[in-house]
Motif scaffolding. Structure first.
Motif, PDB file in Angstrom:
ATOM      1  N   GLY A  68      -3.998 -10.468   2.217  1.00 54.75           N
ATOM      2  CA  GLY A  68      -3.874 -10.940   1.066  1.00 54.75           C
ATOM      3  C   GLY A  68      -3.265 -10.212  -0.084  1.00 54.75           C
ATOM      4  N   ASN A  69      -2.128  -9.331   0.595  1.00 55.96           N
ATOM      5  CA  ASN A  69      -1.226  -8.627  -0.243  1.00 55.96           C
ATOM      6  C   ASN A  69       0.085  -9.099  -0.430  1.00 55.96           C
ATOM      7  N   ASN A  70       0.802  -8.895  -1.505  1.00 56.91           N
ATOM      8  CA  ASN A  70       2.024  -9.511  -1.992  1.00 56.91           C
ATOM      9  C   ASN A  70       3.031  -8.280  -2.310  1.00 56.91           C
ATOM     10  N   ALA A  71       3.939  -7.919  -1.656  1.00 57.71           N
ATOM     11  CA  ALA A  71       5.041  -6.767  -1.993  1.00 57.71           C
ATOM     12  C   ALA A  71       6.371  -7.298  -2.011  1.00 57.71           C
ATOM     13  N   PHE A  72       7.057  -7.178  -3.267  1.00 58.49           N
ATOM     14  CA  PHE A  72       8.317  -7.616  -3.590  1.00 58.49           C
ATOM     15  C   PHE A  72       9.253  -6.384  -4.152  1.00 58.49           C
ATOM     16  N   GLY A  73       9.990  -5.856  -3.072  1.00 55.75           N
ATOM     17  CA  GLY A  73      10.673  -4.577  -3.727  1.00 55.75           C
ATOM     18  C   GLY A  73      10.935  -3.434  -2.837  1.00 55.75           C
ATOM     19  N   TYR A  74      11.700  -2.730  -3.011  1.00 58.54           N
ATOM     20  CA  TYR A  74      12.018  -1.479  -2.163  1.00 58.54           C
ATOM     21  C   TYR A  74      10.610  -0.458  -2.245  1.00 58.54           C
ATOM     22  N   GLN A  75      10.039  -0.235  -1.020  1.00 61.21           N
ATOM     23  CA  GLN A  75       8.789   0.494  -0.741  1.00 61.21           C
ATOM     24  C   GLN A  75       7.473  -0.032  -1.670  1.00 61.21           C
ATOM     25  N   THR A  76       7.568  -1.196  -2.230  1.00 59.97           N
ATOM     26  CA  THR A  76       6.352  -1.704  -2.567  1.00 59.97           C
ATOM     27  C   THR A  76       5.354  -1.799  -1.711  1.00 59.97           C
ATOM     28  N   LEU A  77       4.165  -1.045  -2.229  1.00 58.20           N
ATOM     29  CA  LEU A  77       3.036  -1.017  -1.568  1.00 58.20           C
ATOM     30  C   LEU A  77       3.318  -0.317  -0.121  1.00 58.20           C
ATOM     31  N   ALA A  78       4.015   0.578   0.186  1.00 59.86           N
ATOM     32  CA  ALA A  78       4.548   0.976   1.124  1.00 59.86           C
ATOM     33  C   ALA A  78       3.584   2.099   1.980  1.00 59.86           C
ATOM     34  N   SER A  79       2.462   2.546   1.119  1.00 63.57           N
ATOM     35  CA  SER A  79       1.507   3.237   1.863  1.00 63.57           C
ATOM     36  C   SER A  79       0.085   2.664   2.262  1.00 63.57           C
ATOM     37  N   ASN A  80       0.129   1.234   1.656  1.00 59.54           N
ATOM     38  CA  ASN A  80      -1.294   0.779   1.714  1.00 59.54           C
ATOM     39  C   ASN A  80      -1.618   0.612   3.356  1.00 59.54           C
ATOM     40  N   THR A  81      -2.912   0.766   3.540  1.00 58.80           N
ATOM     41  CA  THR A  81      -3.602   0.630   4.828  1.00 58.80           C
ATOM     42  C   THR A  81      -4.430  -0.357   4.845  1.00 58.80           C
ATOM     43  N   THR A  82      -5.502  -0.246   4.215  1.00 56.66           N
ATOM     44  CA  THR A  82      -6.530  -1.409   4.441  1.00 56.66           C
ATOM     45  C   THR A  82      -6.941  -2.076   2.968  1.00 56.66           C
ATOM     46  N   GLY A  83      -6.330  -1.506   1.735  1.00 57.55           N
ATOM     47  CA  GLY A  83      -6.323  -2.434   0.465  1.00 57.55           C
ATOM     48  C   GLY A  83      -6.012  -3.566   0.785  1.00 57.55           C
ATOM     49  N   ILE A  84      -6.820  -4.592  -0.035  1.00 56.73           N
ATOM     50  CA  ILE A  84      -6.493  -6.241  -0.241  1.00 56.73           C
ATOM     51  C   ILE A  84      -6.247  -6.549  -1.366  1.00 56.73           C
ATOM     52  N   ASN A  85      -5.513  -7.810  -1.396  1.00 62.62           N
ATOM     53  CA  ASN A  85      -5.353  -8.707  -2.434  1.00 62.62           C
ATOM     54  C   ASN A  85      -4.740  -7.966  -3.623  1.00 62.62           C
TER      55      ASN A  85
END
Length: 325
Positions: free
Chosen positions: A122-139
């Motif tokens: 449920g993640n949304n990332a728009f842009g250079y390296q947005t949420l780049a380190s996210n592993t198990t984070g949600i929403n």
């Protein structure tokens, strides 16, 4: 022997048993057996897919390890390359959602957007390296250059703007709107910040609402409301409302304010000296508990009364001697 397929490249569609598939590139869709309505363009794109359906991969190694995942779209080098069973994902950009394996229902647009995600959903990332380190984070939702770039397991965060929430790792339910808003926050939760550099120095504080204030003195305080571009508490405080001020000291209300604070039926000055109390029943005003004690004013003179009228400042009350006014 199966109709409606198109394959171009070494071992493309080598093991296929079904129809309506397009594979273009070296070992594209090589392992596919029963998956239908798949399209792959690029070196080893959708290489491991066996029964996943409705997938589209454009780019070398895009969706390379997808096995049974469905309804994925990957555009770019290594986009969704590690995905195995994750479904309904969209990745646009080199290495977008590169590490995702089983996470589903995500959208990543930009270089390395959600690149480290494994099972977060449920993640949304728009842009250079947005949420780049996210592993198990949600929403989580991130829009802007390196927005929420350090987030690993934090959930339900929203960042909009250049490097908004860029340092957050495990903090949850934060909202940052504006360039570098909540930039240094790492583990704090339930913070809401609006404006350029708003809440920039907060690291571990929680439950703060900040509107337009950089608030350089606030790092770990909790439960504060800051309003205005110059609303900067005089100390690292909690449970306080702070407003912009034209002077050098901000106007603050709260149980830990360094200016003054208001509790039920009591106003207390800097240093903890109570200068006004109101009795809850009789309405008596004083300096002691429940409206008791003495309320003082300056002696004054005939020209400058101790207690004057707004529209007639040289008229009012002043002391003319013992027990007389």
């Amino acid at each position: 022997t199966h109709g409606d397929n198109a394959s171009f490249g070494y071992q493309a569609l080598r093991n296929n048993l079904v129809s309506q598939i397009s594979a273009f590139g070296y070992q594209a869709l090589t392992a596919n057996t029963t998956g239908t309505n798949n399209s792959s363009f690029g070196y080893q794109a959708l290489n491991s897919n066996t029964s996943g359906i409705n997938n589209t991969a454009f780019g070398n190694l895009a969706l390379r390890n997808n096995n049974t995942g469905n309804d994925n779209s990957a555009f770019g080098y290594l986009a969704l390359a590690s995905n195995t069973t994750g479904s309904r994902n969209a990745a646009f950009g080199n290495e977008a959602l590169r590490g995702n394996t089983i996470g589903s229902q995500m959208a990543a647009f930009g270089y390395q957007a959600l690149a480290s995600n494994t099972s977060g959903t449920g993640n949304n990332a728009f842009g250079y390296q947005t949420l780049a380190s996210n592993t198990t984070g949600i929403n989580n939702s991130a829009f802007g250059y390196q927005t929420l770039a350090s987030n690993t397991t934090g959930a339900n965060n929203s960042g909009f703007g250049y490097q908004a929430l860029a340092s957050n790792t495990i903090g949850t339910s934060n909202s940052a709107f504006g360039t570098s808003a909540l930039f240094k926050l790492t583990t704090g939760s339930n913070n809401h910040s609006f404006g350029f550099n708003s809440g920039y120095n907060i690291t571990t504080g929680s439950n703060n609402a900040i509107f337009g204030a950089i608030a350089s003195n606030l790092t770990s305080g909790n439960n504060n409301i800051l309003l205005g571009s110059t609303a900067n508490p005089t100390a690292n405080i909690s449970t306080t409302i702070c407003f912009s001020s034209h002077g050098t000291v901000p106007v603050e209300f709260g149980t830990n304010s360094s200016s003054f604070y208001i509790n039920p039926n009591q106003i207390t000055a800097t240093g903890g000296t109570t200068f006004l109390t109101i009795h809850t029943t009789t309405g008596e005003i004083g300096t002691g508990a429940g409206g008791s004690g003495t309320t003082s004013m300056a002696d004054g003179t005939v020209g400058t009364p101790g207690w004057a009228f707004t529209n007639d400042p040289d008229s009012g009350f002043y002391r003319i001697g013992t027990n007389n006014m």
